[in-house]
Design a protein around this motif. Structure first.
Motif, short mmCIF file in Angstrom:
data_model
loop_
_atom_site.label_atom_id
_atom_site.label_comp_id
_atom_site.label_asym_id
_atom_site.label_seq_id
_atom_site.Cartn_x
_atom_site.Cartn_y
_atom_site.Cartn_z
N ALA A 1 -19.83 3.33 -22.18
CA ALA A 1 -19.50 2.47 -23.32
C ALA A 1 -20.20 2.98 -24.58
CB ALA A 1 -19.92 1.02 -23.04
N GLU A 2 -19.68 2.59 -25.72
CA GLU A 2 -20.31 2.99 -26.97
C GLU A 2 -21.58 2.16 -27.19
OE1 GLU A 2 -19.38 3.52 -31.72
OE2 GLU A 2 -17.76 3.53 -30.27
N CYS B 1 -26.65 -2.00 -19.78
CA CYS B 1 -27.20 -1.07 -18.78
C CYS B 1 -28.73 -1.05 -18.84
CB CYS B 1 -26.62 0.33 -18.97
SG CYS B 1 -24.89 0.46 -18.47
N THR C 1 -22.79 7.36 -26.84
CA THR C 1 -22.17 6.96 -25.58
C THR C 1 -23.24 6.66 -24.53
OG1 THR C 1 -20.30 8.41 -26.07
CG2 THR C 1 -20.55 7.67 -23.78
N CYS C 2 -23.11 5.50 -23.87
CA CYS C 2 -24.06 5.12 -22.82
C CYS C 2 -23.97 6.14 -21.69
CB CYS C 2 -23.73 3.72 -22.30
SG CYS C 2 -24.79 3.20 -20.92
N CYS D 1 -26.61 1.56 -23.17
CA CYS D 1 -26.20 0.39 -23.94
C CYS D 1 -27.11 -0.78 -23.54
CB CYS D 1 -24.73 0.06 -23.67
SG CYS D 1 -24.39 -0.46 -21.98
N CYS E 1 -22.67 3.91 -18.26
CA CYS E 1 -21.34 3.31 -18.11
C CYS E 1 -20.29 3.95 -19.02
CB CYS E 1 -21.40 1.80 -18.37
SG CYS E 1 -21.67 1.36 -20.10
#
Length: 121
Positions: free
Chosen positions: A95-96, A114, A89-90, A111, A93
């Motif tokens: 996100a994956e 980012c 996980t980022c 990610c 943010c």
């Protein structure tokens, strides 16, 4: 699939942890040597150019040593994230993080998007 990736990355990170831990231990042992011995100051007392070269090499070594310590810290953080279940996980943010990115940079915390934003600053 995610358990397989976590297992794969854990193996890679633990291998890197072992390698870096040994490297840092070797660095710590060599740092016990006095700075004057490391720089060769005593051997080249009368040659300023040689002293300058030795000092430059010592500063380069210190920089490389710090890189090893920084990498070791990043690996430990990545393993902590794996243990906490937040590895993929980022951290910015949420996100994956794509598997391809993790395989390329096993210590990635961000990610691609980012990371691009961070590097553009």
């Amino acid at each position: 699939m995610s358990d397989t990736i976590d297992t794969e990355m854990r193996i890679r990170l633990e291998d890197e942890l072992s390698r870096l831990t040994a490297a840092v231990a070797e660095i710590d042992a060599s740092e016990r040597e006095s700075l004057s011995e490391a720089s060769g100051e005593n051997s080249y007392r009368d040659h300023m150019a040689d002293q300058g070269s030795a000092t430059f090499e010592r500063e380069l070594d210190l920089s490389l040593e710090q890189n090893e310590r920084d990498e070791l810290a990043e690996v430990r953080v990545a393993l902590d994230r794996l243990n906490a279940g937040t590895y993929r996980t980022c951290s910015r943010c949420g996100a994956e993080i794509p598997v391809a990115r993790l395989r390329a940079v096993p210590t990635a915390k961000l990610c691609v998007q980012c990371k691009e934003i961070e590097e553009s600053r």
